[in-house]
Design an enzyme around this catalytic site. Structure first.
Site, PDB file in Angstrom:
ATOM      1  N   SER A  63      14.390  40.327  25.128  1.00 29.82           N
ATOM      2  CA  SER A  63      15.744  40.284  25.686  1.00 29.82           C
ATOM      3  C   SER A  63      16.399  41.625  25.396  1.00 29.82           C
ATOM      4  O   SER A  63      16.488  42.026  24.235  1.00 29.82           O
ATOM      5  CB  SER A  63      16.557  39.151  25.064  1.00 29.82           C
ATOM      6  OG  SER A  63      17.866  39.142  25.594  1.00 29.82           O
ATOM      7  N   CYS A  71      20.745  40.527  27.812  1.00 29.49           N
ATOM      8  CA  CYS A  71      21.861  39.740  27.282  1.00 29.49           C
ATOM      9  C   CYS A  71      23.063  40.602  26.912  1.00 29.49           C
ATOM     10  O   CYS A  71      24.055  40.096  26.409  1.00 29.49           O
ATOM     11  CB  CYS A  71      21.421  38.924  26.075  1.00 29.49           C
ATOM     12  SG  CYS A  71      20.851  39.908  24.681  1.00 29.49           S
ATOM     13  N   LYS A  92      40.176  54.356  60.469  1.00 24.61           N
ATOM     14  CA  LYS A  92      41.237  54.345  61.479  1.00 24.61           C
ATOM     15  C   LYS A  92      40.775  55.040  62.760  1.00 24.61           C
ATOM     16  O   LYS A  92      40.903  54.509  63.867  1.00 24.61           O
ATOM     17  CB  LYS A  92      42.494  55.019  60.927  1.00 24.61           C
ATOM     18  CG  LYS A  92      43.722  54.841  61.803  1.00 24.61           C
ATOM     19  CD  LYS A  92      44.934  55.553  61.225  1.00 24.61           C
ATOM     20  CE  LYS A  92      45.349  55.012  59.884  1.00 24.61           C
ATOM     21  NZ  LYS A  92      45.928  53.663  59.960  1.00 24.61           N
ATOM     22  N   GLY A 126      48.261  52.024  51.721  1.00 24.91           N
ATOM     23  CA  GLY A 126      49.398  52.604  51.019  1.00 24.91           C
ATOM     24  C   GLY A 126      49.060  53.732  50.077  1.00 24.91           C
ATOM     25  O   GLY A 126      49.935  54.287  49.425  1.00 24.91           O
ATOM     26  N   ARG A 186      41.125  47.258  61.950  1.00 23.97           N
ATOM     27  CA  ARG A 186      40.152  47.577  60.908  1.00 23.97           C
ATOM     28  C   ARG A 186      39.747  46.269  60.235  1.00 23.97           C
ATOM     29  O   ARG A 186      40.429  45.252  60.374  1.00 23.97           O
ATOM     30  CB  ARG A 186      40.732  48.553  59.880  1.00 23.97           C
ATOM     31  CG  ARG A 186      41.971  48.029  59.169  1.00 23.97           C
ATOM     32  CD  ARG A 186      42.627  49.098  58.330  1.00 23.97           C
ATOM     33  NE  ARG A 186      43.874  48.618  57.733  1.00 23.97           N
ATOM     34  CZ  ARG A 186      44.753  49.385  57.096  1.00 23.97           C
ATOM     35  NH1 ARG A 186      44.532  50.677  56.979  1.00 23.97           N
ATOM     36  NH2 ARG A 186      45.854  48.872  56.579  1.00 23.97           N
ATOM     37  N   HIS A 200      53.425  46.295  50.841  1.00 20.55           N
ATOM     38  CA  HIS A 200      52.539  47.002  49.909  1.00 20.55           C
ATOM     39  C   HIS A 200      52.136  46.086  48.757  1.00 20.55           C
ATOM     40  O   HIS A 200      50.957  45.988  48.386  1.00 20.55           O
ATOM     41  CB  HIS A 200      53.248  48.256  49.383  1.00 20.55           C
ATOM     42  CG  HIS A 200      52.479  48.971  48.316  1.00 20.55           C
ATOM     43  ND1 HIS A 200      52.672  48.735  46.972  1.00 20.55           N
ATOM     44  CD2 HIS A 200      51.504  49.895  48.402  1.00 20.55           C
ATOM     45  CE1 HIS A 200      51.849  49.485  46.279  1.00 20.55           C
ATOM     46  NE2 HIS A 200      51.124  50.209  47.114  1.00 20.55           N
ATOM     47  N   GLU A 202      16.664  46.632  21.594  1.00 16.96           N
ATOM     48  CA  GLU A 202      17.947  47.350  21.554  1.00 16.96           C
ATOM     49  C   GLU A 202      17.844  48.659  20.777  1.00 16.96           C
ATOM     50  O   GLU A 202      18.834  49.364  20.595  1.00 16.96           O
ATOM     51  CB  GLU A 202      19.039  46.448  20.953  1.00 16.96           C
ATOM     52  CG  GLU A 202      18.644  45.799  19.646  1.00 16.96           C
ATOM     53  CD  GLU A 202      19.634  44.748  19.172  1.00 16.96           C
ATOM     54  OE1 GLU A 202      20.822  44.843  19.522  1.00 16.96           O
ATOM     55  OE2 GLU A 202      19.215  43.831  18.452  1.00 16.96           O
ATOM     56  N   TYR A 254      15.564  36.995  33.992  1.00 20.91           N
ATOM     57  CA  TYR A 254      16.932  36.475  33.983  1.00 20.91           C
ATOM     58  C   TYR A 254      17.909  37.534  33.491  1.00 20.91           C
ATOM     59  O   TYR A 254      17.518  38.529  32.874  1.00 20.91           O
ATOM     60  CB  TYR A 254      17.042  35.222  33.108  1.00 20.91           C
ATOM     61  CG  TYR A 254      16.870  35.466  31.623  1.00 20.91           C
ATOM     62  CD1 TYR A 254      17.956  35.830  30.819  1.00 20.91           C
ATOM     63  CD2 TYR A 254      15.625  35.347  31.010  1.00 20.91           C
ATOM     64  CE1 TYR A 254      17.804  36.067  29.457  1.00 20.91           C
ATOM     65  CE2 TYR A 254      15.463  35.574  29.655  1.00 20.91           C
ATOM     66  CZ  TYR A 254      16.557  35.942  28.886  1.00 20.91           C
ATOM     67  OH  TYR A 254      16.405  36.184  27.546  1.00 20.91           O
ATOM     68  N   GLY A 287      19.106  43.992  24.629  1.00 21.81           N
ATOM     69  CA  GLY A 287      20.487  44.066  24.150  1.00 21.81           C
ATOM     70  C   GLY A 287      21.054  45.412  24.545  1.00 21.81           C
ATOM     71  O   GLY A 287      21.023  46.373  23.776  1.00 21.81           O
ATOM     72  N   MET A 293      47.598  56.717  50.818  1.00 18.28           N
ATOM     73  CA  MET A 293      47.863  58.034  51.387  1.00 18.28           C
ATOM     74  C   MET A 293      49.014  57.901  52.386  1.00 18.28           C
ATOM     75  O   MET A 293      49.464  56.802  52.675  1.00 18.28           O
ATOM     76  CB  MET A 293      46.599  58.597  52.018  1.00 18.28           C
ATOM     77  CG  MET A 293      45.533  58.913  50.972  1.00 18.28           C
ATOM     78  SD  MET A 293      43.988  59.466  51.688  1.00 18.28           S
ATOM     79  CE  MET A 293      43.417  57.998  52.496  1.00 18.28           C
ATOM     80  N   ARG A 350      48.548  60.323  60.600  1.00 18.14           N
ATOM     81  CA  ARG A 350      48.120  59.313  59.628  1.00 18.14           C
ATOM     82  C   ARG A 350      46.785  59.693  59.000  1.00 18.14           C
ATOM     83  O   ARG A 350      45.952  60.326  59.637  1.00 18.14           O
ATOM     84  CB  ARG A 350      47.958  57.945  60.310  1.00 18.14           C
ATOM     85  CG  ARG A 350      49.247  57.256  60.696  1.00 18.14           C
ATOM     86  CD  ARG A 350      48.937  55.891  61.314  1.00 18.14           C
ATOM     87  NE  ARG A 350      50.114  55.048  61.424  1.00 18.14           N
ATOM     88  CZ  ARG A 350      50.875  54.983  62.505  1.00 18.14           C
ATOM     89  NH1 ARG A 350      50.603  55.722  63.552  1.00 18.14           N
ATOM     90  NH2 ARG A 350      51.931  54.173  62.535  1.00 18.14           N
TER      91      ARG A 350
END
Length: 883
Positions: free
Chosen positions: A765, A832, A27, A106, A341, A457, A746, A852, A767, A108, A97
């Protein structure tokens, strides 16, 4: 030299500028920039965010230099305005403000008309020749100050106001006369005295001090904390405080106030969008007490002012190169801009605006991609109402936030939060929402309000959350106390099902059928830009053809995780799985597994067909066997009738297989090692399915993944078996088929010994669900009891099961990739775990060189965008944001 804590703006010159959001808040920085650009802004000053941080770091004390700097700024303001702060003959009134770096609508609090007191109100009435206006300003100030500074509930002031209107037999605040307002002011002051044990402050400097400190306190009120957590805004930023000279929109029909956007924040269409009220103050527009007019009507009411407003806001958008959210006041025909803004917007609007601004040559494609938060895309990946459905539309309000939602009616935020937190679908229905309702709004599927406009709001917050919202549905009569609403003889009670269409404003009785969205139009163009940039491939976690189809529609380039155990839980298959588990010898197990093989083969064929030549990674069975068995004697009796094994033996098997800590027990590759016939059956099903399709000239890329390996010898044991069965099956089929055998990383030991494991694995991969559990020593299912406390106490910044722990788990991953690729230069590595759909985690995966990521189908577009942003960030080291 003393630190500068106060920055002045006014008379065409400002101490600060638009790039100082960190210090002045959005602001304050916006007001400084507008002032320097020659926009008509009421003068004032901003107290920096440094003061807020100092306030919390020093037990709510303020820097000693602040008071003198603030008084000097107030004196400067009085000179420019030619008015005196607290002078009854010529009073200067100000607003106070909050304003953080990122917009927090909304969350504050704001106080208007500060500086008015018992003497000033009399002088103000004479000066304006409008006693009603003066006393209306005073009653508004007492209510705001009493709520924000004194902590008195708004409803207590509203009760006094409503009582006075009822006594007079009137409906609108504007119908109150001077005598009414004087009586209300007197009762407001009595309420303040009764609640706080002290008189309402008459000293304007005491008022401004109280308001300033209340804004700092509001930075850590529950709703602000909740909002920051939901939007991943740092608690350390702090808020600035802007003190600005008041201009009045409630001085008659040639005055007014409004809020607007330079483009439609719901759809992104390039149109002047917003609302205004004549003879009103700013809070009236957003509070929902009066339903405002569309801003385009201002062209009829005040054509000169309207043209000036269009010209200014158009320049502001070109200057900032983004949609602007602005507030304005018209005092006696004179336009003032109160703020501008970056505008909050829905995901659909964000994408349309980004694409259009590239076409308009306002921004580059890279900037467009960085303008959209990946998480926002989730809003576009959910159902809309089936256009063919027969609907019972019972009401229509304003289409405040697009998308459809169905749920059971609830009438307070606490109930919505409680039931929504349990996974129930609810629609929150209110007269109008306020910031205290945010937890219920977050948990609800959608929000319906009887009052309020497109910038209320409810509308602003729902758009930010991506929730469907219908606002200002004035025809419904909501009784929050009786937990119902009625319209034209129809009553909707709590727990009744309703549907909201936030794109049209329709309210529909019952749960309307919804259909899935598609990626097309601007969304398709935008995602095409992202795909052209990203290096990471994006796959999906999918176990059945239906999920695989959705994943492909959302742009998945393969399946990164098919959890085969999910296929065993279907009603027609589970008894065979259970028969296999309770079998007492290998031959009996093989008989049961042979019954399961055709089901598995058809499942895999379906997945391969949907993927059309993209790779499909299939994880062999992972969970412990007891999870498939009945838990009660009654269920065991039912199973006994199906498989011809006594209930006693079934319960005995369940007892023997029970584990104290299943996460660390007899599961993953350990099952295949102890019951090799399971691995044999699954391998046969996978490769048979692939061979049958290969014979039809359909390209198939099967990747068999062995779970929970922590030792190279586990991988060797299972790989040897898989290769033997696969090669025999391929030979029998007489086709040519390539396949891969890899493993999930994993277990921490697998990551540490990745160079060894890579000698046997065709791919890694990660986990990360289990890797996180084992690295942190947390059970994901049990950690929910304390993770919230960890987050509240800031022991953790993020939930490690939602956003990857980069310093711990991430380091294991990075080390494993480096070690694995020293052994195999082109070792394919992916992720994954569910972290594969989290934007911050996706960007980390890009940085450590994964090939990936894989995530749930509905998060595929999110991962695609995050992967593109990772490339831009690594190129520029800049991060744009539309927060």
């Amino acid at each position: 030299m003393a630190t500068k804590y106060v920055y002045f703006f006014g008379a065409g010159k400002a101490d600060g500028k638009g790039t100082m959001k960190d210090l002045l808040g959005g602001k304050g920085a916006g007001l400084a920039e507008m002032t320097n650009a020659g926009v008509p802004v009421p003068p004032g000053f901003t107290i920096t965010t440094d003061v807020c941080r100092f306030y919390y770091a020093n037990k709510q004390k303020l820097p000693k230099e602040l008071e003198a700097q603030q008084k000097a700024a107030m004196e400067r303001l009085q000179k420019i305005m030619v008015k005196g702060f607290g002078d009854p003959a010529n009073p200067l009134l100000v607003s106070v403000r909050s304003g953080a770096k990122f917009s927090m609508p909304g969350m504050m609090d704001t106080i208007l008309n500060l500086g008015i007191n018992d003497q000033v109100v009399e002088g103000f009435a004479k000066l304006t020749s409008n006693p009603r206006f003066a006393w209306d300003a005073y009653r508004r100030f007492i209510a705001m100050y009493g709520n924000v500074v004194g902590g008195i509930e708004k409803s207590e002031f509203e009760h006094i106001l409503e009582s006075q209107k009822n006594k007079r037999g009137i409906k609108l605040d504007t119908e109150l006369n001077v005598k009414d307002l004087q009586e209300i002011v007197s009762k407001f002051k009595e309420l303040y005295q009764r609640k706080l044990g002290e008189s309402f402050p008459q000293d304007p400097w005491e008022q401004v001090t109280g308001a300033r400190n209340a804004v700092f306190k509001s930075w850590n009120n529950p709703r602000a904390i909740y909002y920051r957590k939901q939007n991943k805004i740092s608690d350390d930023l702090g808020t600035g405080v802007t003190v600005q000279s008041m201009v009045f929109g409630n001085m008659g029909d040639d005055s007014g106030t409004g809020v607007g956007f330079t483009r439609n924040p719901s759809t992104g269409v390039k149109e002047f969008y917003g609302e205004y009220l004549t003879n009103a103050q700013g809070e009236d527009v957003v509070a929902g007490i009066r339903t405002p007019k569309p801003i385009i009507k201002l062209g009829e009411d005040m054509p000169v002012v309207f043209k000036q407003l269009r010209d200014i806001t158009s320049k502001l958008e070109k200057h900032y190169r983004d949609i602007q959210d602005f507030e304005f006041t018209i005092e006696k025909g004179r336009l003032f801009m109160l703020q501008t803004r970056t505008g909050k917007r829905t995901a659909a609007a964000a994408i349309r605006i980004a694409v259009d601004m590239v076409k308009e040559k306002l921004i580059s494609k890279d900037e467009a991609i960085m303008r959209v938060e990946p998480e926002q895309l989730d809003q576009l990946l959910h159902p809309v109402i089936d256009p063919k459905a027969a609907l019972k539309v019972i009401a229509k309000g304003l289409p405040a936030s697009p998308g459809a939602a169905t749920g059971q009616a609830v009438f307070d935020a606490d109930t919505a939060a409680e039931r929504g937190g349990k996974g129930e679908k609810v629609i929150l229905i209110r007269q109008e929402t306020n910031p205290d309702d945010i937890h219920g709004m977050d948990a609800a599927q959608g929000i319906l309000t009887a009052r309020g406009g497109m910038t209320s709001h409810a509308a602003v917050v729902a758009r930010g959350m991506g929730k469907s919202c219908v606002a200002g549905c004035e025809d419904i009569r909501v009784s929050e106390q009786d937990r119902r609403f009625s319209i034209n003889g129809t009553t909707v009670k709590e727990n009744d099902w309703i549907t909201l269409d936030g794109s049209t404003g329709r309210v529909i009785l019952g749960a309307a059928p919804l259909i899935e969205p598609t990626i097309s139009g601007e969304f398709g163009i935008f995602m095409g830009w992202a795909d052209a940039l990203r290096k990471l491939k994006v796959r999906a976690n999918a176990d059945i053809p239906r999920d695989a189809k959705v994943a492909r529609q959302f742009g998945a380039e393969g399946i990164g995780l098919c959890r085969t155990e999910h296929m065993f839980f279907a009603e027609e298959r589970l008894p065979f799985m259970q028969e296999m588990i309770v079998a007492t010898d290998v031959e009996a197990r093989k008989v049961a597994l042979a019954r399961l093989l055709p089901f598995q083969k058809e499942d895999f064929k379906g997945l391969f067909k949907e993927m059309k030549g993209y790779p499909v990674t299939i994880r062999l069975i992972d969970p412990p066997l007891h999870e498939f068995l009945p838990k009660t004697r009654e269920d065991a009796e039912v199973l006994s009738q199906k498989i011809g094994v006594s209930a006693a033996k079934i319960m005995q098997a369940a007892e023997e297989l029970h584990e104290f800590n299943p996460m660390l027990g007899h599961r993953g590759c350990r099952l295949g090692i102890t019951y090799p016939e399971i691995t044999e059956m699954q391998t046969k099903a996978i490769i048979s399915a692939a061979c049958e399709l290969a014979a039809e000239k359909i390209k198939v890329v099967p990747e068999i993944m062995i779970p929970l390996v922590g030792n190279i010898n586990e991988l060797k044991d299972q790989k040897e078996l898989i290769v033997r069965v696969a090669d025999e099956t391929i030979k029998e089929a007489g086709v040519k088929l390539d396949y891969m055998v890899g493993t999930m990383i994993e277990v921490p030991r697998a990551a540490i010994t990745a160079d060894e494991i890579a000698t046997e694995a065709d791919f890694f991969s990660f986990g990360t669900n289990d890797l996180t559990q084992m690295t942190l020593g947390f059970s994901r299912d049990d950690a929910g009891k304390f993770i919230k406390v960890y987050l509240d106490k800031k022991i953790f910044k993020e939930d490690p099961f939602q956003t990857l722990d980069q310093k711990g788990v991430g380091q294991l991953m990075e080390g494993a990739v480096q070690k694995g690729r020293k052994v195999k230069k082109d070792l394919k590595c992916g992720i994954c775990g569910e972290h594969g759909g989290d934007p911050a985690s996706v960007k980390f995966c890009h940085r450590i060189g994964l090939n990936y990521v894989s995530c749930s189908p509905y998060r595929v577009p999110i991962a695609r965008l995050a992967a593109a942003q990772a490339v831009i960030e690594s190129k520029s080291k800049l991060s744009y944001s539309s927060k």
